[in-house]
Design a protein around this motif. Structure first.
Motif: not given
Lengths: 143, 121
Positions: A76-79, A93-96, A121-135, A140-143
């Motif tokens: 489980n990776i959190v950035a 999220m758009q390529e390019g 690369c992920s089995d589960k991917f979630k991105i949350t962000s708010q302008k003016g705050k953080n991202t 999650i990658i299953y072994i």
């Protein structure tokens, strides 16, 4: 220690605009996962995901951290960064699509592939962000 | 194709990792976009690039690329050479431009990646 009896938590700080050190966290994560005997194709996916995340934090944010939690079932990776947040996640999220400056493009990054590479690369991917705050990106990658 | 043959074919100078010249690669990828390298490069692939910064070595490390050809006679800094040495990555430099270097290797039988088979992940 093997991957069957682990509950390992790794945490790395990522500095803004530090392109000499950017990649060190991912390099460390890769080494540790290799020592744990995790399948090499899974390690490869994790290495790509964490490296793109690390570069993104260094390029686009005010700094942040990457945490990796290893359990027998999954990685489980959190950035998480300290801002400034993304206004339009769908666009990001758009390529390019990229907002990276030329100085970063000269390093070979900023082609607008980072987030989609992470998702791929992920089995589960979630991105949350708010302008003016953080991202926050959770992968999650299953072994 | 053996790295030694690649070196001879491109008339390249080995900068570090001479001991790995007997290793073999199955394909080549020519690119200056590191995210494309991360997205598409599979195992046993040699990377040809015009970039010589530390991120090239980092990128190679993440996807287990063990040989890089720098084009247009470019040479990286000592820091980059040291990074490659620590990671057992062979570096060489050729005077050919990227397009020609790729073309020469292709005409000698070293093919590119087949994306129809899907990216690495």
């Amino acid at each position: 220690m093997s991957k069957d009896n682990i509950g390992l938590n790794l945490e790395y700080e990522v500095l803004r605009n530090d392109f000499t050190k950017a990649g060190e966290a991912s390099s460390n994560i890769k080494k540790i996962l290799t020592q744990l005997g995790i399948n090499s194709s899974i390690i490869r996916r994790i290495a790509i995901a964490t490296y793109e995340a690390e570069m993104n934090i260094a390029i686009h944010s005010l700094g942040g951290c990457i945490t990796v939690n290893v359990t027998p079932k999954e990685i489980n990776i959190v950035a998480l960064d300290n801002g400034p947040g993304i206004e339009d996640i769908e666009l990001a999220m758009q390529e390019g699509y990229s907002t990276a400056p030329n100085s970063v493009r000269e390093l070979g990054f900023g082609a607008g592939m980072g987030l989609s590479n992470m998702k791929r690369c992920s089995d589960k991917f979630k991105i949350t962000s708010q302008k003016g705050k953080n991202t926050r990106v959770n992968m999650i990658i299953y072994i | 194709m053996k790295l030694k043959s690649i070196q001879e074919t491109l008339n390249a100078e080995v900068l570090t990792g001479k001991e790995f010249l007997e290793k073999e690669v199955k394909a080549a990828f020519g690119c200056d976009l590191m995210s494309d390298v991360l997205a598409f490069v599979k195992e046993d692939t040699i990377l040809l690039t015009g970039l010589v910064n530390p991120q090239v070595i980092r990128t190679a490390e993440m996807i287990d690329v063990y040989a890089i050809v720098f084009v247009r006679g470019k040479k990286p800094s000592q820091q980059v050479l040291d990074m490659a040495k620590e990671r057992d990555i062979l570096l060489m430099t050729t005077d050919h431009i990227l397009y020609n270097a790729c073309g020469i290797l292709y005409s000698h039988g070293l093919k590119g990646l087949d994306l129809e088979e899907g990216a690495i992940v």
